[in-house]
Scaffold this motif. Structure first.
Motif, PDB file in Angstrom:
ATOM      1  N   GLY A  71      -4.351   3.076  11.149  1.00 48.85           N
ATOM      2  CA  GLY A  71      -4.286   3.770   9.860  1.00 48.85           C
ATOM      3  C   GLY A  71      -3.856   5.224  10.002  1.00 48.85           C
ATOM      4  N   ALA A 127       5.465   5.529   8.526  1.00 53.58           N
ATOM      5  CA  ALA A 127       4.173   4.933   8.840  1.00 53.58           C
ATOM      6  C   ALA A 127       4.388   3.886   9.926  1.00 53.58           C
ATOM      7  N   THR A 128       3.387   3.721  10.791  1.00 56.01           N
ATOM      8  CA  THR A 128       3.555   2.708  11.837  1.00 56.01           C
ATOM      9  C   THR A 128       2.879   1.392  11.463  1.00 56.01           C
ATOM     10  N   THR A 152       8.135  -4.399   3.424  1.00 60.13           N
ATOM     11  CA  THR A 152       8.004  -5.826   3.674  1.00 60.13           C
ATOM     12  C   THR A 152       9.225  -6.296   4.455  1.00 60.13           C
ATOM     13  N   THR A 153       9.000  -7.101   5.459  1.00 57.74           N
ATOM     14  CA  THR A 153      10.141  -7.707   6.150  1.00 57.74           C
ATOM     15  C   THR A 153      10.481  -8.993   5.405  1.00 57.74           C
ATOM     16  N   ILE A 212       0.814  -1.225   0.000  1.00 57.07           N
ATOM     17  CA  ILE A 212       0.000   0.000   0.000  1.00 57.07           C
ATOM     18  C   ILE A 212       0.844   1.271   0.000  1.00 57.07           C
ATOM     19  N   ASN A 258      13.421  -2.108   8.890  1.00 60.25           N
ATOM     20  CA  ASN A 258      13.201  -0.982   9.806  1.00 60.25           C
ATOM     21  C   ASN A 258      14.213  -1.017  10.943  1.00 60.25           C
ATOM     22  N   TYR A 280     -12.063   3.615   3.723  1.00 59.66           N
ATOM     23  CA  TYR A 280     -12.930   2.483   4.105  1.00 59.66           C
ATOM     24  C   TYR A 280     -12.815   2.059   5.565  1.00 59.66           C
ATOM     25  N   ASP A 281     -11.577   2.116   6.094  1.00 59.04           N
ATOM     26  CA  ASP A 281     -11.341   1.578   7.428  1.00 59.04           C
ATOM     27  C   ASP A 281     -12.113   2.345   8.493  1.00 59.04           C
ATOM     28  N   THR A 296       2.490  -3.254   5.295  1.00 60.08           N
ATOM     29  CA  THR A 296       2.303  -3.062   3.852  1.00 60.08           C
ATOM     30  C   THR A 296       0.931  -3.539   3.353  1.00 60.08           C
ATOM     31  N   LYS A 347      -2.923  -6.994   0.630  1.00 59.12           N
ATOM     32  CA  LYS A 347      -4.198  -7.262  -0.075  1.00 59.12           C
ATOM     33  C   LYS A 347      -4.858  -5.982  -0.590  1.00 59.12           C
ATOM     34  N   ILE A 369      -6.683   2.557   0.654  1.00 54.41           N
ATOM     35  CA  ILE A 369      -6.168   2.514   2.021  1.00 54.41           C
ATOM     36  C   ILE A 369      -6.062   3.910   2.648  1.00 54.41           C
TER      37      ILE A 369
HETATM   38  P1  NAP Z   1      -0.367  -4.522   8.250  1.00 51.30           P
HETATM   39  O1  NAP Z   1       0.256  -4.415   6.919  1.00 51.30           O
HETATM   40  O2  NAP Z   1      -0.243  -3.356   9.152  1.00 51.30           O
HETATM   41  O3  NAP Z   1      -1.917  -4.819   8.002  1.00 51.30           O
HETATM   42  C1  NAP Z   1      -2.797  -5.419   8.927  1.00 51.30           C
HETATM   43  C2  NAP Z   1      -4.191  -4.820   8.797  1.00 51.30           C
HETATM   44  O4  NAP Z   1      -4.188  -3.530   9.407  1.00 51.30           O
HETATM   45  C3  NAP Z   1      -4.684  -4.568   7.389  1.00 51.30           C
HETATM   46  O5  NAP Z   1      -5.195  -5.740   6.792  1.00 51.30           O
HETATM   47  C4  NAP Z   1      -5.747  -3.525   7.665  1.00 51.30           C
HETATM   48  O6  NAP Z   1      -6.874  -4.120   8.325  1.00 51.30           O
HETATM   49  C5  NAP Z   1      -5.080  -2.660   8.714  1.00 51.30           C
HETATM   50  N1  NAP Z   1      -4.284  -1.565   8.137  1.00 51.30           N
HETATM   51  C6  NAP Z   1      -2.944  -1.475   8.007  1.00 51.30           C
HETATM   52  N2  NAP Z   1      -2.597  -0.308   7.453  1.00 51.30           N
HETATM   53  C7  NAP Z   1      -3.733   0.362   7.214  1.00 51.30           C
HETATM   54  C8  NAP Z   1      -4.016   1.632   6.632  1.00 51.30           C
HETATM   55  N3  NAP Z   1      -3.064   2.455   6.180  1.00 51.30           N
HETATM   56  N4  NAP Z   1      -5.302   1.986   6.521  1.00 51.30           N
HETATM   57  C9  NAP Z   1      -6.287   1.177   6.941  1.00 51.30           C
HETATM   58  N5  NAP Z   1      -6.077  -0.027   7.507  1.00 51.30           N
HETATM   59  C10 NAP Z   1      -4.819  -0.432   7.639  1.00 51.30           C
HETATM   60  O7  NAP Z   1       0.193  -5.778   9.039  1.00 51.30           O
HETATM   61  P2  NAP Z   1       0.636  -7.234   8.532  1.00 51.30           P
HETATM   62  O8  NAP Z   1      -0.385  -7.725   7.536  1.00 51.30           O
HETATM   63  O9  NAP Z   1       0.893  -7.990   9.744  1.00 51.30           O
HETATM   64  O10 NAP Z   1       2.027  -7.008   7.798  1.00 51.30           O
HETATM   65  C11 NAP Z   1       2.220  -6.991   6.388  1.00 51.30           C
HETATM   66  C12 NAP Z   1       3.698  -6.706   6.072  1.00 51.30           C
HETATM   67  O11 NAP Z   1       4.075  -5.429   6.589  1.00 51.30           O
HETATM   68  C13 NAP Z   1       4.706  -7.702   6.657  1.00 51.30           C
HETATM   69  O12 NAP Z   1       5.704  -7.952   5.701  1.00 51.30           O
HETATM   70  C14 NAP Z   1       5.289  -6.949   7.844  1.00 51.30           C
HETATM   71  O13 NAP Z   1       6.578  -7.381   8.156  1.00 51.30           O
HETATM   72  C15 NAP Z   1       5.307  -5.544   7.314  1.00 51.30           C
HETATM   73  N6  NAP Z   1       5.313  -4.495   8.363  1.00 51.30           N
HETATM   74  C16 NAP Z   1       6.056  -3.382   8.125  1.00 51.30           C
HETATM   75  C17 NAP Z   1       6.071  -2.332   9.019  1.00 51.30           C
HETATM   76  C18 NAP Z   1       6.875  -1.106   8.688  1.00 51.30           C
HETATM   77  O14 NAP Z   1       7.491  -1.028   7.645  1.00 51.30           O
HETATM   78  N7  NAP Z   1       6.907  -0.084   9.549  1.00 51.30           N
HETATM   79  C19 NAP Z   1       5.308  -2.403  10.187  1.00 51.30           C
HETATM   80  C20 NAP Z   1       4.526  -3.551  10.411  1.00 51.30           C
HETATM   81  C21 NAP Z   1       4.541  -4.591   9.487  1.00 51.30           C
HETATM   82  P3  NAP Z   1      -8.255  -4.537   7.620  1.00 51.30           P
HETATM   83  O15 NAP Z   1      -7.952  -5.597   6.626  1.00 51.30           O
HETATM   84  O16 NAP Z   1      -9.079  -5.021   8.781  1.00 51.30           O
HETATM   85  O17 NAP Z   1      -8.857  -3.329   6.979  1.00 51.30           O
END
Ligand code: NAP
Length: 417
Positions: free
Chosen positions: A322, A338-339, A108-109, A43, A119, A392-393, A342, A345, A352
Motif C-alpha cells: 500500500g 502506484a505499484t 486494470t489489465t 481504487i 503498463n 485499514y490495511d 486496482t 473490491k 484504501i
Molecule cells: P491488487 O489490486 O494490488 O490487490 C491485491 C490486494 O492487495 C488487495 O486486495 C489488498 O489486500 C492489497 N492492496 C492493494 N492495494 C492496496 C492499497 N492501496 N492499500 C491497501 N491494500 C492494498 O492486486 P490484484 O487483485 O491481483 O489485481 C487487480 C487488478 O489490478 C488486475 O486487473 C491487475 O492486472 C491490476 N494490476 C495493475 C497494476 C498497475 O497498474 N500498476 C499492478 C498490479 C495489478 P487486502 O484485501 O488484504 O486488504
C-alpha cells in the motif's frame, strides 16, 4: 500563468501552464508545469482525489503562488474504454509525449486479446528503461522482520529486456519447432514439446540502466551500487549484465566510482572517501542479504526479472504494497506510478491506502527538483504514521492505531506539514 495551449488531446482542453522539456535526459521544469495524470481504475479514483489534494497543499505551502501544478487528466484503462472506446487512446499517448512527466494510478489489465498490459505498453511506447523503486522504512509501519529500519535501498530495474521482451512461442507451434531445430543444429538439445522464451540482454540496455543507477548514487552521496545478477548460471545474459556494468563504471565514472576488486587490490578493502563502491551479488545471495545484512546495500541495479522479484521482496520487508512507490524513467519521459493494482473490491469506498501514489508523487517532485515539496510530504507522511493515524490495511496490524478513511488520511498528512 503559462501559455494557453490550443491543441486538445482526447478532445480535452489543456489547462493553462507550461511544458516540461528534457535536456540530456534530465527534466527542465518551469514554475507552472502541466502534468498529466491517469486517475487509474478501481481504487484509483479514491486514491487520486486524496493524493492530488496532498500534492497541491504541499506545493502551496512550499512556494505560495510562485509555483503550481496544472493537472491535466488523460485517460487509460476502463475510463478510456468507456469514454473513448479504447484502453489506451492515441490522444493519451500524444499528451504524455507532449507533457513528458506524468503520474498514474493502477490500471486494470484487459483480459483476452489486444494489449497485453497497459503498463507494459506505456513502458515500451516511451522507452521507459528504468523502473525505479525506493524502499525505506517508515517508523511504526508493521513489518515481518525485527529491524526493518535497516533497509533503505533504491532499486534500478531494467525495464525493457530479459524475459519481458515478449519473445515467446507456445509449445508445439511452428516457431517453437523451428527454434528447437535450430538449437539442435548448434549441438544443444531442447525437448520437442517445450515452449520457448527468449531472454535478450544487450550491452546497450544494461549500460544505460547501470549509468542511471550510478548517477543516482553519486547525486545522493550514496555509498554503493550493487549489480544483481544470476551470472553464475546464465553467463551470456546475466553474467554479461554484470561485466558491462563494471565496464561502464570504469569507462565513464573512473573519477567517482570504484569496483570492489580494485578496493581490495589497492585499498585493503576500504572504499576511498568520496567514491561510490560498485560491487555485484548473485541474485539468490542478494535475497538472503536483504534479510540478513540490509544496511550494507543502497542502490541495486538489476536485470528485469530479478528486479521484479526483488522490489516486492524488499517492499514486503518494510511493510508492504500500500505504500510502495515507483517510477518508470526514460531519457525523454517519466511516468510515476502506484505499484499495487486496482483492488476492485475496495473501489469508491474511501478506505484504501493512498500511500503508494502519494510517495510516487514524492519521487516525481524529487525528479523535478522540487525538493521542498518532496521533504514536506515525506516528513508529514512519516509523522502521520508515527501518530498511528492510518488506513485499514495498516490499522489491522498496528495495536492502538486509529483507522482513517482515504480522504481523512490525506487530511492528516496535510495537517502535519
Ligand atoms: P491488487 O489490486 O494490488 O490487490 C491485491 C490486494 O492487495 C488487495 O486486495 C489488498 O489486500 C492489497 N492492496 C492493494 N492495494 C492496496 C492499497 N492501496 N492499500 C491497501 N491494500 C492494498 O492486486 P490484484 O487483485 O491481483 O489485481 C487487480 C487488478 O489490478 C488486475 O486487473 C491487475 O492486472 C491490476 N494490476 C495493475 C497494476 C498497475 O497498474 N500498476 C499492478 C498490479 C495489478 P487486502 O484485501 O488484504 O486488504
Amino acid at each position: 500563468m503559462g501559455q494557453v495551449i490550443e491543441k486538445t488531446f482526447n478532445g480535452l482542453k489543456v489547462p493553462q501552464g507550461e511544458k516540461i522539456t528534457f535536456k540530456d535526459g534530465k527534466p527542465v521544469v518551469p514554475a507552472h508545469p502541466i502534468i498529466p495524470f491517469i486517475e487509474g481504475d478501481g481504487i484509483g479514483r479514491d486514491i487520486w482525489r486524496a493524493s492530488q489534494r496532498v500534492f497541491d497543499a504541499a506545493v502551496k505551502k512550499a512556494y505560495g503562488d510562485t509555483r503550481s501544478i496544472a493537472w491535466y487528466e488523460v485517460f487509460a484503462g476502463e475510463k478510456a474504454k468507456n469514454n473513448h472506446g479504447e484502453w489506451l487512446p492515441e490522444g493519451t499517448i500524444e499528451a504524455l509525449k507532449e507533457f513528458p512527466v506524468s503520474i498514474k494510478g493502477p490500471l486494470t489489465t484487459p483480459v483476452g486479446g489486444g494489449i497485453r498490459s497497459l503498463n507494459v505498453a506505456l513502458r515500451q511506447i516511451f522507452d521507459l528503461y528504468c523502473c525505479v523503486r525506493p524502499v525505506r522504512y517508515y517508523q511504526g509501519v508493521p513489518s515481518p522482520v525485527v529491524s526493518p529500519e535497516k533497509m533503505n535501498v533504491v532499486i534500478y530495474r531494467e525495464n525493457t529486456e530479459d524475459v519481458y521482451a515478449g519473445v515467446e512461442f507456445v509449445s508445439g507451434s511452428k516457431e517453437a519447432k523451428q527454434l528447437i531445430d535450430l538449437i539442435a543444429s548448434f549441438g544443444k538439445t531442447v525437448r520437442p514439446d517445450s515452449g520457448i522464451g527468449i531472454k535478450p540482454i544487450s550491452k546497450f540496455g544494461s549500460q544505460r540502466l547501470v549509468r542511471r543507477a550510478i548517477e543516482y548514487a553519486i547525486a545522493h552521496n550514496l555509498p554503493s551500487v550493487t549489480l544483481v545478477h544470476k551470472g553464475n548460471i546464465q553467463k551470456f545474459t546475466e553474467g554479461a549484465f554484470r561485466d558491462w556494468g563494471y565496464e561502464l563504471a570504469a569507462e565513464e565514472f573512473a573519477a567517482k566510482a570504484i569496483s570492489e576488486d580494485k578496493v581490495w587490490a589497492d585499498f585493503e578493502g576500504k572504499t576511498p572517501a568520496g567514491k561510490v563502491l560498485v560491487n555485484d551479488r548473485i541474485a539468490d545471495s542478494m535475497f538472503q542479504q536483504i534479510l540478513t545484512r540490509p544496511s550494507e546495500y543502497s542502490v541495486l541495479a538489476t536485470t528485469n526479472l530479478n528486479g521484479d522479484y526483488l522490489s516486492d521482496a524488499c517492499a514486503a520487508q518494510v511493510g508492504g504494497l500500500g505504500i510502495a512507490p515507483g517510477a518508470n524513467i526514460g531519457d525523454s519521459c517519466a511516468i510515476f506510478e502506484a505499484t499495487h493494482g486496482t483492488a476492485p473490491k475496495y473501489a469508491d469506498k474511501d478506505v484504501i491506502n493512498p500511500g503508494s501514489v502519494i510517495l510516487s508523487g514524492v519521487m516525481m517532485f524529487e525528479f523535478m527538483g522540487w525538493t521542498e515539496v518532496r521533504d514536506l510530504i515525506n516528513n508529514a507522511f512519516a509523522k502521520t504514521i508515527q501518530q498511528k493515524l492510518v488506513t485499514y490495511d495498516l490499522e489491522r496490524l498496528m495495536p492502538g492505531a486509529k483507522k482513517l478513511k482515504t480522504s481523512e488520511f490525506a487530511d492528516a498528512i496535510i495537517s502535519n506539514f
